[in-house]
Design an enzyme around this catalytic site. Structure first.
Site, PDB file in Angstrom:
ATOM      1  N   HIS A 156       0.811  -1.228   0.000  1.00 22.55           N
ATOM      2  CA  HIS A 156       0.000   0.000   0.000  1.00 22.55           C
ATOM      3  C   HIS A 156       0.845   1.279   0.000  1.00 22.55           C
ATOM      4  CE1 HIS A 156      -4.144  -1.601   0.651  1.00 22.55           C
ATOM      5  NE2 HIS A 156      -3.450  -2.667   0.975  1.00 22.55           N
ATOM      6  N   ASP A 364       3.686   9.467  -0.485  1.00 20.91           N
ATOM      7  CA  ASP A 364       2.476   8.718  -0.160  1.00 20.91           C
ATOM      8  C   ASP A 364       2.257   7.668  -1.227  1.00 20.91           C
ATOM      9  OD1 ASP A 364       0.151   8.160   1.309  1.00 20.91           O
ATOM     10  OD2 ASP A 364      -0.282  10.294   1.566  1.00 20.91           O
TER      11      ASP A 364
HETATM   12  P1  ADQ Z   1      -2.904   6.112   4.871  1.00 17.16           P
HETATM   13  O1  ADQ Z   1      -1.478   6.485   5.083  1.00 17.16           O
HETATM   14  O2  ADQ Z   1      -3.696   5.921   6.111  1.00 17.16           O
HETATM   15  O3  ADQ Z   1      -3.028   4.808   3.954  1.00 17.16           O
HETATM   16  P2  ADQ Z   1      -4.769   7.576   3.014  1.00 17.16           P
HETATM   17  O4  ADQ Z   1      -4.648   6.900   1.712  1.00 17.16           O
HETATM   18  O5  ADQ Z   1      -4.943   9.035   2.907  1.00 17.16           O
HETATM   19  O6  ADQ Z   1      -3.524   7.319   3.965  1.00 17.16           O
HETATM   20  O7  ADQ Z   1      -6.020   6.974   3.744  1.00 17.16           O
HETATM   21  C1  ADQ Z   1      -6.464   7.475   4.972  1.00 17.16           C
HETATM   22  C2  ADQ Z   1      -7.912   7.080   5.182  1.00 17.16           C
HETATM   23  O8  ADQ Z   1      -8.257   7.345   6.546  1.00 17.16           O
HETATM   24  C3  ADQ Z   1      -8.863   7.887   4.308  1.00 17.16           C
HETATM   25  O9  ADQ Z   1      -9.871   7.044   3.818  1.00 17.16           O
HETATM   26  C4  ADQ Z   1      -9.443   8.930   5.267  1.00 17.16           C
HETATM   27  O10 ADQ Z   1     -10.776   9.307   5.007  1.00 17.16           O
HETATM   28  C5  ADQ Z   1      -9.374   8.205   6.589  1.00 17.16           C
HETATM   29  N1  ADQ Z   1      -9.200   9.204   7.656  1.00 17.16           N
HETATM   30  C6  ADQ Z   1      -8.179  10.057   7.825  1.00 17.16           C
HETATM   31  N2  ADQ Z   1      -8.416  10.872   8.874  1.00 17.16           N
HETATM   32  C7  ADQ Z   1      -9.608  10.514   9.362  1.00 17.16           C
HETATM   33  C8  ADQ Z   1     -10.393  10.975  10.450  1.00 17.16           C
HETATM   34  N3  ADQ Z   1     -10.009  11.965  11.249  1.00 17.16           N
HETATM   35  N4  ADQ Z   1     -11.553  10.365  10.671  1.00 17.16           N
HETATM   36  C9  ADQ Z   1     -11.957   9.349   9.888  1.00 17.16           C
HETATM   37  N5  ADQ Z   1     -11.263   8.881   8.846  1.00 17.16           N
HETATM   38  C10 ADQ Z   1     -10.087   9.439   8.596  1.00 17.16           C
HETATM   39  C11 ADQ Z   1      -2.098   3.874   3.365  1.00 17.16           C
HETATM   40  C12 ADQ Z   1      -1.014   4.510   2.482  1.00 17.16           C
HETATM   41  C13 ADQ Z   1      -1.638   5.380   1.406  1.00 17.16           C
HETATM   42  C14 ADQ Z   1      -2.629   4.560   0.582  1.00 17.16           C
HETATM   43  C15 ADQ Z   1      -3.588   3.804   1.485  1.00 17.16           C
HETATM   44  C16 ADQ Z   1      -4.461   2.836   0.714  1.00 17.16           C
HETATM   45  O11 ADQ Z   1      -0.109   5.268   3.287  1.00 17.16           O
HETATM   46  O12 ADQ Z   1      -0.639   5.920   0.551  1.00 17.16           O
HETATM   47  O13 ADQ Z   1      -3.358   5.419  -0.252  1.00 17.16           O
HETATM   48  O14 ADQ Z   1      -2.907   3.072   2.490  1.00 17.16           O
HETATM   49  O15 ADQ Z   1      -3.700   1.962  -0.051  1.00 17.16           O
END
Ligand code: ADQ
Length: 468
Positions: A156, A364
């Site tokens: 991921h 990311d």
């Molecule tokens: P993350 O590093 O966690 O994921 P991201 O892809 O932005 O980063 O996903 C975060 C998720 O958490 C989003 O769906 C967001 O809505 C949710 N989220 C964040 N803050 C929140 C809050 N305060 N309340 C509720 N929900 C919240 C890892 C990798 C990324 C990759 C994903 C998926 O680091 O690069 O995109 O996996 O493969």
């Protein structure tokens, strides 16, 4: 249809509601529900010398198997090698990388322990799909125990370029075991290029068109599977938020000011200090925005057991306090900083109310927030996505304003450009992004990976013998 087996560190409980479980968990659960299957992972519990005997519960057509871990193994695996070594390495943060042989051994022990726990639950023709950097060695451990079925892995997070990857003392062993998967999925073509370059130059592997790799006696495939979101759910939640009590509360708190939003786990890869600094720079160099723009940064705490994360939290509290101290008026606080999670519907409402979406990670894998922000916009009057060129999402979201997160002044300039952009240009840029978000959803992603893993033998048949 072969049975699907998912392996991930955290397993979404069968009772967790869709709005809370997150898009990935919901999509995986659906894929399991369709074919019937098993979801295997850590129970979240530790106890000394926990035996390899998972607790199994059934919910409809899906079985959940949860394995306990020895506390010292769990620490070495999770806070140690996975999050103290692999996470910084894959995010190009060599300064934050720590490598201890005891952590590496603990990581291997946990992968072996999980393989022993999983093996008795497997059938020969199952399709096993392993998620993320906690389990790079799992296929190798399953093969040692005699499992010959199809195993796929999805990474991921970014795959670093060979120069960076070579800083990892265990790089050769890690890749030798990665080769025991049949299919290795990465987020972007850039990541694929990075891994294939390492394989051909360092590991002396043989590479055929389509990403088929021959390494020693093994043959496997490396390909890009950019992850998506449940776009319809965000469209629906955002549209439903209009006129809701929550939206009214938000609007009345803004008192007619423009909102800019950031939503990131509190993680050093997300570039939060630079984002805060760029917002400070905007207020400093573009004083016309003072008292007119409010920034909201939602940053739920994560990995508090790792020292870097605690230090980052202190740094952000200081930076945020300094910005508010310098620019706040008696009726306006420039930066709202919240360390808590919110339900999806609330996030969708906040995205929709925001004229700027600030997604500025230093690195990311993909960044799903960027896609969620796009899906939640009002098609008629959409906001502007400001996106780091180092997020995997930048490949697809070509309508975003791209920034280099290391360039704080450049980011402030781009924030200003976003705040003053014409409605026509906003609509055009949003339209280009929305097509991508709606075409490549989490459901398509899931199906594509499973279909490719199911038919992996066809890919191998088309490629010549390794070594020839
Ligand atoms: P993350 O590093 O966690 O994921 P991201 O892809 O932005 O980063 O996903 C975060 C998720 O958490 C989003 O769906 C967001 O809505 C949710 N989220 C964040 N803050 C929140 C809050 N305060 N309340 C509720 N929900 C919240 C890892 C990798 C990324 C990759 C994903 C998926 O680091 O690069 O995109 O996996 O493969």
């Amino acid at each position: 249809m072969a049975r699907l087996v998912i392996v991930s560190n955290r397993v979404a409980s069968p009772k967790e509601r869709a709005a809370k479980a997150g898009g990935l968990a919901v999509a995986l659960r659906e894929a399991l529900g369709k074919r019937g299957g098993l979801w295997f992972g850590w129970s979240g519990e530790t106890r000394p010398n926990a035996p390899a005997e998972p607790k199994v519960v059934r919910s409809g057509k899906v079985m959940y198997a949860l394995q306990d871990l020895d506390p010292e193994d769990q620490r070495a695996h999770y806070a140690g090698y996975a999050n103290g070594t692999l996470w910084p390495l894959c995010h190009y943060r060599l300064g934050a990388l720590s490598f201890r042989r005891t952590d590496w051994e603990g990581y291997r022990r946990v992968n072996a322990h999980f393989a022993r726990a999983l093996l008795p639950l497997l059938k020969p023709d199952d399709i096993v799909w392993v998620h993320d950097y906690h389990f790079i060695l799992l296929a190798a451990e399953l093969r040692k125990l005699g499992f010959e079925g199809r195993i796929g892995y999805f990474h991921h997070i970014p795959w670093p370029t060979p120069e960076v990857f070579l800083s990892l003392p265990s790089h050769a062993a890690l890749v030798r075991d990665l080769a025991q998967y049949d299919l290795v999925g990465l987020q972007t073509e850039n990541d694929v290029r990075a891994l294939l370059t390492y394989l051909s130059t360092e590991a002396r592997a043989w590479i055929a068109p389509g990403g088929v790799v021959g390494l020693n006696e093994r043959r496997f495939r490396v390909a890009a599977y950019p992850i998506g979101i449940d776009a319809d759910a965000f469209v629906k939640d955002a549209a439903a938020s209009v006129g809701s009590e929550e939206e009214e509360r938000l609007q009345s708190s803004l008192a007619g000011r423009v909102l800019a939003v950031g939503v990131d786990r509190l993680d050093y890869s997300k570039g939060l200090p630079n984002k805060f600094a760029a917002f400070g720079e905007l207020l400093n160099h573009y004083p016309q925005h003072r008292s007119r723009v409010t920034m909201m940064q939602i940053a739920p705490l994560s990995r508090g057991e790792v020292a870097e994360y605690r230090a980052l939290r202190r740094e952000l509290e200081e930076l945020g306090g300094a910005i508010n101290g310098e620019y706040a008026e008696f009726d306006w606080v420039p930066l709202r900083y919240l360390n808590r999670p919110f339900p999806r519907a609330t996030l969708a409402a906040i995205y929709r109310a925001s004229k700027l979406g600030l997604v500025t990670p230093l690195r990311d894998g993909m960044n799903l927030v960027a896609k969620e922000y796009v899906a939640a916009q009002d098609p008629d009057d959409p906001g502007v996505l400001i996106l780091s060129r180092f997020a995997g999402a930048a490949d697809e979201l070509t309508g975003a304003l791209l920034v280099n997160p290391y360039d704080v002044e450049g980011m402030a300039e781009t924030f200003d450009a976003g705040l003053t952009m014409s409605r026509e240009e906003r609509r055009e840029r949003w339209g280009a992004n929305m097509i991508k978000v709606q075409t490549n959803t989490i459901h398509n992603w899931c199906e594509r990976f499973i279909a490719d893993l199911s038919q992996i033998a066809d890919h191998f048949a088309e490629a010549p013998e390794p070594g020839r």
